[in-house]
Design an enzyme around this catalytic site. Structure first.
Site, PDB file in Angstrom:
ATOM      1  N   HIS A  63       0.835  -1.215   0.000  1.00  0.00           N
ATOM      2  CA  HIS A  63       0.000   0.000   0.000  1.00  0.00           C
ATOM      3  C   HIS A  63       0.863   1.256   0.000  1.00  0.00           C
ATOM      4  O   HIS A  63       1.212   1.790   1.056  1.00  0.00           O
ATOM      5  CB  HIS A  63      -0.929   0.005   1.219  1.00  0.00           C
ATOM      6  CG  HIS A  63      -2.033   1.022   1.112  1.00  0.00           C
ATOM      7  ND1 HIS A  63      -3.332   0.760   1.470  1.00  0.00           N
ATOM      8  CD2 HIS A  63      -2.034   2.303   0.675  1.00  0.00           C
ATOM      9  CE1 HIS A  63      -4.072   1.824   1.264  1.00  0.00           C
ATOM     10  NE2 HIS A  63      -3.310   2.780   0.794  1.00  0.00           N
ATOM     11  N   HIS A  65       1.653   5.154  -2.247  1.00  0.00           N
ATOM     12  CA  HIS A  65       1.254   6.131  -3.266  1.00  0.00           C
ATOM     13  C   HIS A  65       2.537   6.657  -3.911  1.00  0.00           C
ATOM     14  O   HIS A  65       3.335   7.293  -3.236  1.00  0.00           O
ATOM     15  CB  HIS A  65       0.461   7.277  -2.637  1.00  0.00           C
ATOM     16  CG  HIS A  65      -0.821   6.826  -1.994  1.00  0.00           C
ATOM     17  ND1 HIS A  65      -2.027   6.843  -2.654  1.00  0.00           N
ATOM     18  CD2 HIS A  65      -1.076   6.324  -0.769  1.00  0.00           C
ATOM     19  CE1 HIS A  65      -2.980   6.374  -1.853  1.00  0.00           C
ATOM     20  NE2 HIS A  65      -2.432   6.055  -0.700  1.00  0.00           N
ATOM     21  N   HIS A 235      -5.434  -0.112   5.674  1.00  0.00           N
ATOM     22  CA  HIS A 235      -5.106   0.839   6.759  1.00  0.00           C
ATOM     23  C   HIS A 235      -6.094   0.891   7.931  1.00  0.00           C
ATOM     24  O   HIS A 235      -6.687   1.922   8.211  1.00  0.00           O
ATOM     25  CB  HIS A 235      -4.849   2.250   6.206  1.00  0.00           C
ATOM     26  CG  HIS A 235      -5.867   2.800   5.238  1.00  0.00           C
ATOM     27  ND1 HIS A 235      -7.222   2.831   5.499  1.00  0.00           N
ATOM     28  CD2 HIS A 235      -5.722   3.336   4.004  1.00  0.00           C
ATOM     29  CE1 HIS A 235      -7.852   3.393   4.480  1.00  0.00           C
ATOM     30  NE2 HIS A 235      -6.970   3.686   3.557  1.00  0.00           N
ATOM     31  N   ASP A 308       1.108   2.821   3.731  1.00  0.00           N
ATOM     32  CA  ASP A 308       0.241   3.877   3.197  1.00  0.00           C
ATOM     33  C   ASP A 308       1.088   5.127   2.890  1.00  0.00           C
ATOM     34  O   ASP A 308       0.654   6.262   3.086  1.00  0.00           O
ATOM     35  CB  ASP A 308      -0.911   4.205   4.150  1.00  0.00           C
ATOM     36  CG  ASP A 308      -2.040   4.972   3.465  1.00  0.00           C
ATOM     37  OD1 ASP A 308      -1.960   5.213   2.239  1.00  0.00           O
ATOM     38  OD2 ASP A 308      -3.013   5.340   4.162  1.00  0.00           O
ATOM     39  N   HIS A 312       3.703  14.141   0.292  1.00  0.00           N
ATOM     40  CA  HIS A 312       3.153  15.453  -0.077  1.00  0.00           C
ATOM     41  C   HIS A 312       4.285  16.461   0.015  1.00  0.00           C
ATOM     42  O   HIS A 312       5.260  16.250   0.735  1.00  0.00           O
ATOM     43  CB  HIS A 312       2.028  15.879   0.878  1.00  0.00           C
ATOM     44  CG  HIS A 312       0.763  15.110   0.719  1.00  0.00           C
ATOM     45  ND1 HIS A 312      -0.017  15.182  -0.418  1.00  0.00           N
ATOM     46  CD2 HIS A 312       0.144  14.242   1.542  1.00  0.00           C
ATOM     47  CE1 HIS A 312      -1.068  14.395  -0.274  1.00  0.00           C
ATOM     48  NE2 HIS A 312      -0.994  13.802   0.899  1.00  0.00           N
TER      49      HIS A 312
END
Lengths: 428, 326
Positions: A63, A65, A235, A308, A312
């Site tokens: 998991h 991004h 999650h 997860d 950013h």
């Protein structure tokens, strides 16, 4: 490196949850495959003495991004997999909430081609449940699967429509794709920016109640039961959801579940004075939840530890707390935080490797997760005693948004080998 | 340290020094800080009654009113306070700022900072925004209300008003009725009055409550009558007329009937000398009946008067006129 014939690791502690091996020994890799040690070390072999260190199947994070395509200023497949390799990961599954959303074969192919060209870890694309992750209409799972997707999810957002989720599970089952659920009842969590409780009241922040997760986890369990299809809960942050999952597993529902280092390490108190590096969705919960998550890792409620990993930039994080984006990075801290569970006696070393490698491989039906001879040469050497301070400067991910900044951590991947290629090396 | 109401701050012999550069919330203030602010405010109150309502204390200081939410009285109160101290004041409202142009709060603040203001008074819809500003600019930050977090100057003027009437706050029973969950006024008042030793009770429909109010220092009551029983102070909060996304109450009519403060309720349950307060503006006939708002115990307009004095005190104190910051 390419000319090296063999990579040989000597005198390490071999740990393999699949075979149950936990013994001192050597591990040989040849042409991207783990092979049985021979009498003589061939010429051109790269030999590492890893005495006192663990030799484990390459870690798999199901998991993350990676932000590419579309938000390359936050992370790229290249930078994200470099961070993964540094964290001991040989493979990651990347969520589809990119721009454009990975809801079709061409985006999946783009990710795989980029990873093959620039990546330091295997990348397993996860496709969208719905077209554009807009919550209406199924994405084309057949083509996604053919292109190389291993699962589907609308992660980042829940699937509001229960009928759509039912059909997604059924249709994904027909193409042998795992459905991963971002379990959140939006009507309850809307506008919330942290756990609902004493701290949210003190800070004057709109809270996200435990029920927002528990309600949706129960829906997914009920739908998994209805459809008979394998479903993965992403999650998990609450004791309530953990209990629902444990009950469902006990009665034979085909449910698997993951949780993350931040949920077993931190509580809502980490938000402190509006620290946006402690803002994620689902939010950090209470100490009772944290304890329940740790117990669930011990007793088998959870199958996998994931990060997860959600990079950013400061553009999304140096804002008013309620305006800041959700998510934290995790690839470079996950192993050390999981090793803390081993030191605390919550889980043993084999169980940790199961949670971080063997189980994700099994759930995603991908290679790796074992160091048995004949397996793919995805191997991580872990120095469980190595201490390091997790500084902003040391981070390989483009994202620096971590609540563990400046923590002194113990335990590090010192060598990562992916398909016989060294992707990270601190052993020199 | 406890200062009596008679104690003029200049004459009190103590090693106490006000050291706060920013006023972000009541949470950060000690009991001694609060008494010092209230004493300072009392000494400044008289200035507003002079024919020439101006002292040179903050002459040459630049104060920016930086309001991201509409506000009439708080902004005006701060502005009057600043002008009575001879500071130069400038107002920026969200509609005329860069907030809608995609500039971040920090960027906007750094631009303001480049013009070298001494104090920035901020009201913002996001809880914690004043603290974020304080971390990025050199000016003193005064929180004029942030999200559902705090509204410290309001709580201080409330405490000042009660103290003037009751002499002491310790031991008083203070009832706050209304939307506690979404009220920064309630939040700051709970912290402030409980720090000074009052028993703070809150009441309203359960939809107006949040977990953890007891940890802030409030006693959550099951009914308005229970909260008001023997109360020395009853404060009603303004009801937000519309909340599209969250059905908190069925109607204002029903709210008034079950949770509105009226004369009969106070006569039946409250202390005979109960003070009636409201942070304004009042929805007459909703959270408070006119017979109460205009009745003998009402100190609502005194709250407004004291607001100017409290804000003068805050501006004065954060400027370190007593040698704190020079």
């Amino acid at each position: 490196m390419a000319t090296v014939k063999m990579i040989i690791l000597q005198n390490g502690r071999l740990l393999d949850p699949v075979t149950g091996v936990d013994t001192e020994g050597d591990l040989w890799m040849e042409d991207g495959v783990i092979v049985s040690p021979r009498e003589e070390i061939p010429e051109n072999s790269q030999v590492f003495d890893v005495r006192g260190k663990w030799i484990v199947p390459g870690l798999i994070d199901m998991h993350v991004h990676l932000r590419e395509p579309g938000e390359e200023y936050k992370e790229t497949i290249k930078s994200g997999t470099m961070a993964a390799a540094a964290g001991g990961f040989t493979a990651v599954a990347c969520m589809p909430n990119t721009t454009p959303v990975n809801d079709c074969a061409s985006v999946t192919q783009f990710i795989l081609e980029t990873a093959a060209r620039e990546g330091s870890a295997r990348v397993y694309p996860v496709g969208a449940i719905s077209k554009g992750s807009k919550g209406a209409g199924l994405a084309e799972y057949g083509e996604l699967k053919e292109a190389g997707a291993v699962a589907v999810t609308d992660d980042g957002l829940p699937v509001f429509d229960s009928q759509l989720m039912r059909r997604a599970m059924e249709y994904a089952g027909s193409h042998d794709l795992l459905v991963m659920s971002h379990s959140e009842e939006i009507a309850l969590s809307r506008n919330g920016s942290m756990n609902e409780g004493v701290v949210s009241t003190r800070l004057g922040l709109r809270g996200i109640p435990v029920a927002a997760e528990a309600i949706m986890v129960y829906r997914e369990i009920a739908l998994a039961e209805l459809t008979g299809q394998r479903t993965h809960i992403a999650h998990v942050s609450t004791a309530a959801a953990a209990e629902l999952i444990a009950q469902a597993k006990a009665r034979g529902v085909r449910i698997t579940a993951e949780t993350t280092p931040h949920y077993f390490t931190l509580t809502e108190e980490a938000v402190g004075d509006y620290d946006t590096n402690a803002k994620m969705n689902p939010p950090l919960r209470t100490e009772a939840d944290r304890q329940a998550i740790r117990k669930g890792l011990q007793d088998g409620t959870f199958d996998a530890i994931t990060t997860d990993h959600a990079p950013h930039s400061v553009l999304e994080k140096e804002l008013e707390f309620d305006q800041a984006a959700n998510g934290i990075i995790g690839l470079e801290t996950s192993l050390a935080l999981a090793l803390a569970l081993v030191r605390d006696g919550v889980i043993d070393a084999l169980r940790m490797v199961e949670l971080m490698s063997s189980a994700p491989a099994r759930i995603l039906k991908v290679a790796g997760g074992t160091i048995a001879s004949g397996s793919v040469a995805d191997v991580t050497v872990v120095d469980p005693g190595k201490k390091f301070v997790f500084t902003k400067e040391s981070i390989l991910s483009k994202g620096k948004n971590s609540p563990f900044l400046d923590w002194e951590l113990q335990g590090k991947a010192v060598l990562t080998v992916m398909g016989g290629r060294i992707t990270h090396n601190e052993l020199l | 340290m406890t200062l009596s109401i008679e104690g003029k701050h200049k004459n009190v012999k103590t090693t106490y020094r006000f050291t706060h550069k920013h006023i972000l919330g009541i949470e950060q203030l000690s009991v001694a800080d609060i008494f010092h602010i209230l004493d300072t405010a009392i000494s400044f109150k008289e200035i507003s009654n002079r024919p020439i309502k101006k002292v040179p204390t903050l002459k040459g200081k630049t104060i920016i009113n930086f309001f991201f939410e509409p506000s009439t009285r708080t902004r005006l109160s701060f502005e009057i306070a600043a002008k009575r101290m001879s500071a130069d004041t400038f107002n920026i409202a969200a509609s005329t700022s860069s907030a809608t142009k995609g500039e971040t709060l920090i960027d906007t603040a750094l631009n303001l900072q480049a013009m070298n203001p001494d104090i920035i008074i901020i009201r913002h819809g996001s809880s914690g925004a004043p603290g974020l500003l304080a971390r990025h600019v050199a000016a003193s930050i005064l929180n004029a209300g942030d999200g559902t977090h705090e509204h410290p100057s309001q709580a201080l003027l409330d405490m000042m008003t009660v103290r003037e009437h009751k002499g002491n706050i310790e031991g008083l029973k203070v009832a706050i009725i209304g939307d506690i969950a979404h009220s920064r006024v309630a939040h700051s008042d709970i912290l402030g009055f409980s720090k000074l030793g009052a028993e703070v009770r809150v009441a309203g429909p359960e939809t107006f409550m949040v977990p953890g109010l007891d940890a802030l220092g409030a006693k959550v009551c099951g009914s308005v009558a229970e909260a008001v029983t023997d109360a020395d102070v009853v404060m009603a909060l303004r009801i937000q007329k519309e909340r599209q996304d969250d059905p908190l109450i069925p109607s204002l009519r029903e709210y008034a009937q079950f949770y509105g403060i009226n004369h009969n309720l106070l006569q039946k349950y409250a202390h005979p000398d109960v003070l009636v307060m409201h942070p304004g503006p009042i929805n007459r006939g909703v959270e408070m009946n006119p017979d109460v708002a205009d009745g003998k115990g009402s100190v609502i307009l005194e709250q407004v008067t004291n607001g100017v004095a409290v804000r003068m005190a805050l501006l004065y104190l954060v400027m370190g006129q007593e040698g704190g910051r020079g």
